[in-house]
Design an enzyme around this catalytic site. Structure first.
Site, short mmCIF file in Angstrom:
data_model
loop_
_atom_site.label_atom_id
_atom_site.label_comp_id
_atom_site.label_asym_id
_atom_site.label_seq_id
_atom_site.Cartn_x
_atom_site.Cartn_y
_atom_site.Cartn_z
N CYS A 274 42.67 34.91 32.75
CA CYS A 274 43.93 34.47 33.32
C CYS A 274 43.83 34.23 34.82
O CYS A 274 44.37 35.00 35.63
CB CYS A 274 45.02 35.48 33.02
SG CYS A 274 45.16 35.73 31.26
N GLU A 275 43.07 33.22 35.19
CA GLU A 275 42.90 32.81 36.58
C GLU A 275 42.55 31.32 36.53
O GLU A 275 41.69 30.93 35.75
CB GLU A 275 41.69 33.51 37.23
CG GLU A 275 41.76 34.99 37.39
CD GLU A 275 42.50 35.44 38.64
OE1 GLU A 275 42.74 34.60 39.53
OE2 GLU A 275 42.85 36.62 38.69
N PRO B 211 11.96 37.47 47.74
CA PRO B 211 12.69 36.49 46.96
C PRO B 211 13.45 37.13 45.80
O PRO B 211 12.98 38.09 45.21
CB PRO B 211 11.57 35.58 46.41
CG PRO B 211 10.39 36.48 46.30
CD PRO B 211 10.51 37.48 47.42
N GLY B 212 14.61 36.61 45.53
CA GLY B 212 15.38 37.05 44.36
C GLY B 212 15.63 35.85 43.47
O GLY B 212 15.00 35.67 42.43
#
Ligand SMILES: *Cc1c(COP(=O)(O)O)cnc(C)c1O
Length: 419
Positions: A344-345, A263-264
């Site tokens: 800037c996206e 598990p993470g």
């Protein structure tokens, strides 16, 4: 639990954006797993890619965790943090010769093999090193994990693992090789899985293969059932760990294999928050934006997966808020906002169209459940420096990663082109 008071204090002390982790909460998640699987020999190999901070890893090492690594540098992180080599496994579809050589030198528990070609490379590298390569084969059970397509890994159209028949042929080959030692079998069908049925279906298929191998006198020691257990970001129904473990034990049908879980997200996801400050609000005709100092480079999940994180607001500034006259009667409108970063996206958002009371510069915005795939996916895009990370352990805070500065940002670059 991280209280509002400590959030305010830490924001002042370390500035924002800032990740804060609740290590006691992390420990509880580890203990939950251990409890669920306590009837069996098992190893919890935490998936480093969810969050690979060294302090976190050493904390997990002290809780007897090993590591599931997907790059050789993750293997080195796990070792550096004190995880024992016999609890470290190495997966990934594209290991280079150098990666394989290093993994064999470091003598970890096993390498999860993801293709026939890789098996042959491992064999020849092991031969040149006169070493015995312990391996496990990642089987792709062709089961739909019913999760986001970017984090689904167990379908035949995904690049991961090999099909059952290929796996069987590879085990037979490995078993006859002087340099390959097949000791495990592995599957991992995806991440943020909220229904255990596909996991059980995969387990059953894989265990069928284990029985088939046993008939050929190929006797495996480990079954690695991957990670992928989903967590609650908003109102999701999640898998009950105890029944998950019971399901796996039942599927094992008496087979005496050690279980490895990877598990993470489940360990760290709900135990981390990203805190940030409001820079200012902005109204664009029929849209309200709350612009904060955290951005997609700090937390990529909303931009990458359209992921939703709950957002909390702590009002710091008590001035009366000036709402443009034009908007005043549109109550609904001023209560809804997009929370966006300065990058800037247009994809640079942390939340879209959420209920948020009017905020002011300096107020705190808390992005919840950001402990997994948060900092570990962060970047320097727009030449933004990576933020700091703080752990809270038994009520005490500890800085576990310094905020980067401009010098860190340019450290590996050549500033002049020469003559
Ligand atoms: C990513 C990954 C994990 C962990 O997945 P979570 O959803 O974070 O539990 C486990 N095993 C492998 C092979 C992985 O690639």
């Amino acid at each position: 639990m991280i209280t509002n008071d400590s959030i305010i204090k830490l924001a002042e002390k370390y500035n924002t954006p800032l990740y804060i982790y609740d290590f006691n909460g992390i420990k509880n998640r580890v203990l939950e797993f251990k409890k669920a699987f306590k009837a069996r020999k098992s190893i919890l190999c935490y998936a480093l890619k969810a969050n690979s901070n060294l302090s976190l890893l050493s904390y997990l090492a002290k809780l007897d965790c090993g590591g599931d690594c997907v790059s050789i540098n993750e293997v080195k992180r796990a070792l550096k943090a004190g995880m024992p080599k016999y609890k470290i496994i190495y997966s990934g579809v594209g290991k280079t010769d150098d990666d394989i050589k290093e993994a064999l030198e470091l003598d970890i528990l096993f390498i999860n093999v993801e293709s026939k070609m890789e098996l042959l490379r491992i064999e020849s590298i092991a031969e040149s090193m006169k070493k015995d390569a312990r391996i496990s084969i990642r089987v792709n059970p062709d089961v739909d994990a019913k999760t986001h397509p970017y984090i689904s890994t167990g379908l035949k159209e995904n690049k991961f693992g090999v099909d059952m028949d290929t796996a069987k042929a590879m085990y037979i080959y490995a078993n006859n090789s002087k340099y390959l030692n097949p000791i495990g079998i592995h599957f991992h069908i995806g991440s943020q899985i909220l229904d255990s049925t596909p996991i059980m279906q995969s387990a059953e298929k894989v265990i069928d293969l284990v029985f088939g191998l046993l008939a050929l006198k190929i006797d495996l020691k480990f079954i690695d059932i991957g990670g992928g257990i989903g967590i609650k970001y908003e109102n999701e129904q999640t898998i009950d760990l105890y029944s998950y473990a019971q399901g796996i034990l039942k599927a094992l049908n008496g087979l005496d294999l050690s279980i490895i879980v990877e598990p993470g997200r489940y360990i760290v996801g709900n135990n981390g928050i990203l805190i940030s400050k409001v820079i200012y609000e902005k109204y664009n005709k029929n849209k309200r934006f709350c612009i904060i100092d955290a951005a997609m480079n700090d937390l990529l999940r909303p931009a990458l997966y359209n992921a939703k994180h709950s957002i909390k607001h702590i009002s710091i500034n008590k001035n009366t808020i000036e709402i443009p006259q034009l908007l005043k009667d549109k109550n609904d409108f001023i209560n809804k906002a997009d929370v966006v970063g300065p990058i800037c996206e247009s994809g640079d958002y942390l939340a879209k169209d959420i209920s948020l009371p009017p905020t002011q510069s300096g107020d705190l915005i808390i992005i919840e459940s950001a402990g997994a795939y948060g900092f570990s996916m962060s970047s320097n895009y727009n030449s933004r420096t990576k933020c700091a990370e703080v752990a809270i352990i038994d009520g005490k805070e500890k800085l576990i990663r310094k905020r980067e500065n401009f010098e860190d940002l340019i450290a590996n670059e050549e500033p002049f082109l020469g003559e």
